[in-house]
Design a protein around this motif. Structure first.
Motif, PDB file in Angstrom:
ATOM      1  N   THR A 102       0.832  -1.193  -0.086  1.00  0.00           N
ATOM      2  CA  THR A 102       0.004  -0.175  -0.159  1.00  0.00           C
ATOM      3  C   THR A 102       0.926   1.217  -0.033  1.00  0.00           C
ATOM      4  N   VAL A 103       1.891   1.270   1.084  1.00  0.00           N
ATOM      5  CA  VAL A 103       2.858   2.505   0.852  1.00  0.00           C
ATOM      6  C   VAL A 103       3.484   2.451  -0.467  1.00  0.00           C
ATOM      7  N   TYR A 104       3.916   1.464  -0.992  1.00  0.00           N
ATOM      8  CA  TYR A 104       4.720   1.398  -2.401  1.00  0.00           C
ATOM      9  C   TYR A 104       3.791   1.952  -3.270  1.00  0.00           C
ATOM     10  N   ASN A 105       2.410   1.730  -3.523  1.00  0.00           N
ATOM     11  CA  ASN A 105       1.631   2.052  -4.522  1.00  0.00           C
ATOM     12  C   ASN A 105       1.222   3.825  -4.145  1.00  0.00           C
ATOM     13  N   GLU A 106       1.178   4.073  -2.778  1.00  0.00           N
ATOM     14  CA  GLU A 106       1.270   5.314  -2.607  1.00  0.00           C
ATOM     15  C   GLU A 106       2.063   6.346  -3.182  1.00  0.00           C
ATOM     16  N   MET A 107       3.440   5.874  -2.975  1.00  0.00           N
ATOM     17  CA  MET A 107       4.592   6.354  -3.388  1.00  0.00           C
ATOM     18  C   MET A 107       4.632   6.467  -4.908  1.00  0.00           C
ATOM     19  N   LEU A 108       4.197   5.513  -5.716  1.00  0.00           N
ATOM     20  CA  LEU A 108       4.028   5.450  -7.105  1.00  0.00           C
ATOM     21  C   LEU A 108       3.105   6.297  -7.556  1.00  0.00           C
ATOM     22  N   SER A 109       2.046   6.544  -6.840  1.00  0.00           N
ATOM     23  CA  SER A 109       0.962   7.877  -7.178  1.00  0.00           C
ATOM     24  C   SER A 109       1.368   9.118  -7.025  1.00  0.00           C
ATOM     25  N   ARG A 110       2.590   9.021  -6.171  1.00  0.00           N
ATOM     26  CA  ARG A 110       3.047  10.524  -5.840  1.00  0.00           C
ATOM     27  C   ARG A 110       4.327  10.808  -7.084  1.00  0.00           C
ATOM     28  N   SER A 111       4.389   9.991  -7.768  1.00  0.00           N
ATOM     29  CA  SER A 111       5.620  10.158  -9.083  1.00  0.00           C
ATOM     30  C   SER A 111       6.797   9.461  -8.742  1.00  0.00           C
ATOM     31  N   THR A 112       6.941   8.868  -7.512  1.00  0.00           N
ATOM     32  CA  THR A 112       8.088   8.194  -7.241  1.00  0.00           C
ATOM     33  C   THR A 112       8.304   6.929  -8.100  1.00  0.00           C
ATOM     34  N   LYS A 113       9.578   6.890  -8.825  1.00  0.00           N
ATOM     35  CA  LYS A 113       9.650   5.826  -9.527  1.00  0.00           C
ATOM     36  C   LYS A 113      10.205   4.555  -8.988  1.00  0.00           C
ATOM     37  N   PRO A 114       9.782   3.340  -9.517  1.00  0.00           N
ATOM     38  CA  PRO A 114       9.984   2.111  -8.877  1.00  0.00           C
ATOM     39  C   PRO A 114      11.929   2.026  -8.431  1.00  0.00           C
ATOM     40  N   GLN A 115      12.548   2.541  -9.402  1.00  0.00           N
ATOM     41  CA  GLN A 115      14.113   2.378  -9.292  1.00  0.00           C
ATOM     42  C   GLN A 115      14.285   3.465  -7.935  1.00  0.00           C
ATOM     43  N   GLN A 116      13.447   4.189  -7.761  1.00  0.00           N
ATOM     44  CA  GLN A 116      13.939   5.280  -6.541  1.00  0.00           C
ATOM     45  C   GLN A 116      13.736   4.507  -5.360  1.00  0.00           C
ATOM     46  N   VAL A 117      12.601   3.609  -5.329  1.00  0.00           N
ATOM     47  CA  VAL A 117      11.931   3.119  -4.123  1.00  0.00           C
ATOM     48  C   VAL A 117      12.872   1.992  -3.791  1.00  0.00           C
ATOM     49  N   LEU A 118      13.576   1.189  -4.836  1.00  0.00           N
ATOM     50  CA  LEU A 118      14.503   0.525  -4.590  1.00  0.00           C
ATOM     51  C   LEU A 118      16.058   0.587  -3.774  1.00  0.00           C
ATOM     52  N   ALA A 119      16.167   2.256  -4.656  1.00  0.00           N
ATOM     53  CA  ALA A 119      17.517   2.612  -3.989  1.00  0.00           C
ATOM     54  C   ALA A 119      17.300   3.172  -2.406  1.00  0.00           C
ATOM     55  N   MET A 120      15.942   3.421  -2.084  1.00  0.00           N
ATOM     56  CA  MET A 120      15.520   3.808  -0.736  1.00  0.00           C
ATOM     57  C   MET A 120      15.760   2.361   0.125  1.00  0.00           C
ATOM     58  N   ILE A 121      15.221   1.515  -0.457  1.00  0.00           N
ATOM     59  CA  ILE A 121      15.599   0.002   0.315  1.00  0.00           C
ATOM     60  C   ILE A 121      16.628  -0.502   0.423  1.00  0.00           C
ATOM     61  N   ILE A 122      17.229  -0.162  -0.590  1.00  0.00           N
ATOM     62  CA  ILE A 122      18.967  -0.716  -0.429  1.00  0.00           C
ATOM     63  C   ILE A 122      19.567   0.181   0.529  1.00  0.00           C
ATOM     64  N   ASN A 123      19.405   1.513   0.519  1.00  0.00           N
ATOM     65  CA  ASN A 123      20.181   2.450   1.443  1.00  0.00           C
ATOM     66  C   ASN A 123      19.651   2.112   2.949  1.00  0.00           C
ATOM     67  N   GLN A 124      18.504   1.963   3.095  1.00  0.00           N
ATOM     68  CA  GLN A 124      18.068   1.460   4.501  1.00  0.00           C
ATOM     69  C   GLN A 124      18.662   0.163   4.867  1.00  0.00           C
ATOM     70  N   PHE A 125      18.950  -0.825   4.103  1.00  0.00           N
ATOM     71  CA  PHE A 125      19.578  -2.014   4.621  1.00  0.00           C
ATOM     72  C   PHE A 125      21.231  -1.774   4.783  1.00  0.00           C
ATOM     73  N   ARG A 126      21.763  -0.816   3.843  1.00  0.00           N
ATOM     74  CA  ARG A 126      22.880  -0.855   3.641  1.00  0.00           C
ATOM     75  C   ARG A 126      23.527   0.245   5.361  1.00  0.00           C
ATOM     76  N   SER A 127      22.434   0.959   5.601  1.00  0.00           N
ATOM     77  CA  SER A 127      22.598   1.686   6.722  1.00  0.00           C
ATOM     78  C   SER A 127      22.526   0.834   7.823  1.00  0.00           C
ATOM     79  N   MET A 128      21.526  -0.003   7.948  1.00  0.00           N
ATOM     80  CA  MET A 128      21.456  -1.159   9.151  1.00  0.00           C
ATOM     81  C   MET A 128      22.606  -1.875   9.169  1.00  0.00           C
ATOM     82  N   LEU A 129      23.189  -2.476   8.095  1.00  0.00           N
ATOM     83  CA  LEU A 129      24.352  -3.316   8.218  1.00  0.00           C
ATOM     84  C   LEU A 129      25.373  -2.339   8.584  1.00  0.00           C
ATOM     85  N   ARG A 130      25.794  -1.098   8.202  1.00  0.00           N
ATOM     86  CA  ARG A 130      26.725  -0.325   8.886  1.00  0.00           C
ATOM     87  C   ARG A 130      26.642  -0.231  10.355  1.00  0.00           C
ATOM     88  N   ALA A 131      25.451   0.116  10.727  1.00  0.00           N
ATOM     89  CA  ALA A 131      24.995   0.153  12.293  1.00  0.00           C
ATOM     90  C   ALA A 131      25.543  -0.979  12.938  1.00  0.00           C
TER      91      ALA A 131
END
Length: 109
Positions: A7-36
């Protein structure tokens, strides 16, 4: 969890966020958790983790907590999978939208 995440993903798409941007956000989140988790393993405090990651202490506390719930080995495996999926979407082996949905379904158990 998967339904809420989609649902959140679809809301992001409806606000013109591109799937590649969402994927980058997810990658950054997991990268930050790993660094932490690595930094805390090295004995760093939450405030030191915040400084290293360039985030506020509340965000660092969240990252440390989430990272511990996954564990370093699992975070490394997830990040490797995310990076592989990202590469596949960039070289046309998988549609970016399908890649995001796959990742969301896979990691929101």
């Amino acid at each position: 969890k998967a339904g809420a995440a989609l649902t959140v993903y679809n809301e992001m798409l409806s606000r013109s966020t591109k799937p590649q941007q969402v994927l980058a956000m997810i990658i950054n989140q997991f990268r930050s958790m790993l660094r932490a988790v690595i930094l805390t393993k090295e004995g760093k405090s939450v405030s030191e983790v915040a400084d290293e990651l360039g985030v506020r202490s509340g965000r660092a506390s969240y990252l440390v907590s989430e990272a511990r719930s996954f564990g370093e080995a699992r975070l490394r495996a997830i990040l490797a999978d995310l990076l592989e999926t990202d590469a596949a979407s960039k070289n046309g082996n998988i549609d970016a939208n399908d890649a995001c949905m796959l990742i969301i379904m896979r990691y929101t158990e």
